[in-house]
Motif scaffolding. Structure first.
Motif, short mmCIF file in Angstrom:
data_model
loop_
_atom_site.label_atom_id
_atom_site.label_comp_id
_atom_site.label_asym_id
_atom_site.label_seq_id
_atom_site.Cartn_x
_atom_site.Cartn_y
_atom_site.Cartn_z
N PHE A 74 0.84 -1.19 0.00
CA PHE A 74 0.00 0.00 0.00
C PHE A 74 0.88 1.24 0.00
CE2 PHE A 74 0.76 -1.32 4.35
CZ PHE A 74 1.10 -0.15 5.00
N PHE A 75 0.32 2.35 -0.50
CA PHE A 75 1.05 3.60 -0.53
C PHE A 75 1.14 4.20 0.86
CE2 PHE A 75 -0.42 3.65 -5.05
CZ PHE A 75 0.85 3.64 -5.62
N GLY A 76 2.32 4.76 1.19
CA GLY A 76 2.52 5.42 2.47
C GLY A 76 2.31 6.91 2.34
N ARG A 77 2.98 7.66 3.20
CA ARG A 77 2.77 9.11 3.23
C ARG A 77 3.30 9.79 1.99
NH1 ARG A 77 6.01 10.61 8.50
NH2 ARG A 77 5.23 8.56 9.07
N MET A 78 2.72 10.95 1.66
CA MET A 78 3.15 11.74 0.53
C MET A 78 4.11 12.81 1.02
SD MET A 78 -0.44 12.22 -1.53
CE MET A 78 -1.29 12.96 -0.14
N ASN A 84 16.08 21.83 3.18
CA ASN A 84 17.27 22.66 3.00
C ASN A 84 18.20 22.11 1.93
OD1 ASN A 84 18.04 20.38 4.54
ND2 ASN A 84 19.84 21.47 5.31
N ASP A 85 17.89 20.93 1.39
CA ASP A 85 18.79 20.28 0.44
C ASP A 85 17.97 19.26 -0.35
OD1 ASP A 85 21.04 19.55 -0.93
OD2 ASP A 85 22.12 18.71 0.79
N ASP A 86 18.53 18.81 -1.45
CA ASP A 86 17.84 17.83 -2.28
C ASP A 86 18.12 16.44 -1.74
OD1 ASP A 86 16.36 16.75 -4.35
OD2 ASP A 86 18.04 16.71 -5.75
N ARG A 87 17.55 16.15 -0.56
CA ARG A 87 17.78 14.87 0.10
C ARG A 87 16.48 14.36 0.71
NH1 ARG A 87 23.26 13.99 0.54
NH2 ARG A 87 22.81 12.17 1.83
N LEU A 88 16.43 13.04 0.91
CA LEU A 88 15.25 12.39 1.46
C LEU A 88 15.58 11.70 2.77
CD1 LEU A 88 14.06 10.63 -1.83
CD2 LEU A 88 13.32 12.85 -0.97
N GLU A 89 14.62 11.66 3.67
CA GLU A 89 14.74 10.86 4.88
C GLU A 89 14.13 9.50 4.58
OE1 GLU A 89 13.16 10.48 9.48
OE2 GLU A 89 12.27 11.97 8.13
N GLY A 147 14.45 1.50 0.94
CA GLY A 147 13.62 1.73 2.11
C GLY A 147 12.43 2.60 1.77
N ILE A 148 11.79 3.13 2.82
CA ILE A 148 10.57 3.90 2.71
C ILE A 148 10.88 5.37 2.96
CG2 ILE A 148 8.26 4.27 3.70
CD1 ILE A 148 8.53 1.64 2.21
N VAL A 149 10.38 6.27 2.11
CA VAL A 149 10.59 7.70 2.30
C VAL A 149 9.68 8.20 3.43
CG1 VAL A 149 10.43 9.99 1.27
CG2 VAL A 149 11.29 8.08 -0.08
N LEU A 150 10.30 8.79 4.46
CA LEU A 150 9.55 9.37 5.56
C LEU A 150 9.35 10.87 5.41
CD1 LEU A 150 11.10 7.59 8.69
CD2 LEU A 150 9.06 6.95 7.37
N SER A 195 15.45 -1.12 12.74
CA SER A 195 15.24 -0.16 11.65
C SER A 195 16.18 1.03 11.84
CB SER A 195 13.80 0.32 11.65
OG SER A 195 12.90 -0.76 11.52
N SER A 196 16.53 1.67 10.75
CA SER A 196 17.43 2.82 10.82
C SER A 196 16.97 3.88 9.83
CB SER A 196 18.88 2.40 10.52
OG SER A 196 18.96 1.74 9.26
N VAL A 197 17.37 5.13 10.11
CA VAL A 197 16.98 6.27 9.30
C VAL A 197 18.21 6.83 8.61
CG1 VAL A 197 15.83 8.51 9.30
CG2 VAL A 197 15.14 6.78 10.96
N TRP A 198 18.05 7.15 7.32
CA TRP A 198 19.16 7.61 6.49
C TRP A 198 18.77 8.87 5.73
CZ3 TRP A 198 23.79 4.58 5.88
CH2 TRP A 198 23.76 3.38 6.59
#
Length: 381
Positions: free
Chosen positions: A138-142, A186-191, A178-181, A219-222
């Motif tokens: 299923f789709f997660g957050r936008m 401030n930059d062209d980056r994703l959590e 992984g999943i985009v949170l 789980s870890s965040v990048w």
């Protein structure tokens, strides 16, 4: 649809402990909830607040999106989709994200992306995502990037994220591991969350049961570029109870896991540090300018705390008086306006989950910055 001019359900009062003015925005005897606290749901001019309300009282009843003015007037229904809760939504609520300028809200319903005019309720279906709807996922957050022109939408149950060019409707499938949170502004980056958890009830030593991640690898965040390169480790997810990006910065902020009673600040390449310590901060949201954090508290409930990031001072803003047990509807989940002047939260103090807004006066904000305490016997830790 409920689109009467000047319609209102508001109940106005002042918090009996702090004196802060609070307005109950919804009062119909069916549950209401504000948008998730990781992204602004209050327009930049503080005029409108976006929220959900369940159409009738039934466990799988559909949720509609409303907007209301910050003084509680002009409660206006924006959507009316389907006859049951969203299968893949957030607790049955359709995924929705307010645009940077506050003029539109993007809504995902039945694998179709809509754009709703916040002022008029005009509904434009932008595109269908049905061909990307893999069975069993299923789709997660936008998530919107800093330009507001690109949306990232991960598919839970797969490793695929959709990159949607909102101006052209072009869609790319990208692999981020992984999943985009969220999108760093401030930059062209994703959590990105990697190794998503498997949550199951676990019996503790005293015989009580709690939900925990049972995966052997945490789980870890990048922080990652949209093309999947330059992955930077930020934190294990169990560093936090709950967390968000700190406004338009490249930092994360979030509450500690017991026994820590703090707000953590996390930056790539650096050791996490405690911004403030004191009560057990539970869920925390940040203003878009990164100056303020608002957090509910638990074990015990000591009220909603307003935290000034530069000075590391905080005070009790108001008391939600919610049940704060397992059911999600009893969690305040405070969110704060882009400038830190409005705090929206949820409470089931009436027996039904409703949405409230606290108006933060300049005098109160100045008292926080100055380090004024709730009671003379308090002290900074």
């Amino acid at each position: 649809m409920l689109q009467w001019k000047f319609f209102s359900e508001r109940v106005q009062y002042h918090d009996p402990t702090t004196g802060i003015k609070v307005i109950q925005l919804t009062n119909y005897p069916s549950p209401a909830a504000h948008f998730p606290y990781d992204w602004p749901s209050i327009t930049p001019d503080n005029h409108y607040i976006l929220l959900y309300a369940q159409r009738w009282t039934q466990r799988n009843a559909p949720w509609d999106i409303f907007r209301v003015e910050a003084d509680g007037l002009n409660l206006f229904q924006l959507t009316e989709y389907g006859d049951q809760a969203a299968d893949a939504g957030y607790y049955g609520r359709p995924h929705a994200t307010l645009t940077h300028d506050g003029r539109h809200v993007y809504v995902l319903w039945a694998d179709r992306l809509h754009r709703i005019d916040v002022e008029t309720g005009a509904d434009e279906e932008l595109l269908s995502l049905e061909e990307y709807a893999t069975p069993g996922s299923f789709f997660g957050r936008m998530c919107l990037d800093s330009t507001g022109k690109t949306m990232f939408l991960s598919r839970w149950g797969t490793s695929t994220t959709l990159r949607i060019r909102l101006d052209s409707g072009a869609i790319d499938q990208i692999e981020l591991g992984g999943i985009v949170l969220g999108c760093f502004q401030n930059d062209d980056r994703l959590e990105v969350l990697r190794n998503t958890g498997q949550v199951e009830p676990v019996t503790q030593a005293d015989g009580s049961r709690v939900f925990q991640n049972v995966n052997a690898t945490p789980s870890s965040v990048w922080s990652i570029r949209p093309d999947g390169t330059d992955a930077q480790f930020l934190s294990r997810i169990d560093q936090f109870g709950h967390h968000t990006i700190l406004g338009q910065t490249g930092l994360l902020q979030g509450t500690g896991q017991p026994p820590h009673r703090c707000i953590w600040i996390v930056e790539a390449g650096k050791e996490p540090h405690k911004l403030v310590e004191g009560p057990y901060f539970w869920h925390s949201g940040a203003s878009f300018n990164g100056e303020w954090i608002v957090a509910d508290t638990n074990w015990p409930d000591q009220g909603i705390q307003l935290i000034h990031v530069p000075t590391r001072h905080f005070r009790t803003l108001c008391h939600a008086r919610a049940t704060q047990d397992h059911v999600e509807y009893g969690h305040p989940h405070p969110t704060i306006s882009p400038d830190g002047k409005l705090v929206v939260f949820r409470s089931d103090r009436t027996g039904v989950s409703q949405v409230y807004v606290a108006h933060v006066t300049e005098e109160f904000r100045e008292s926080v910055i100055a380090g004024e305490l709730d009671r003379p016997r308090d002290k900074w830790i």
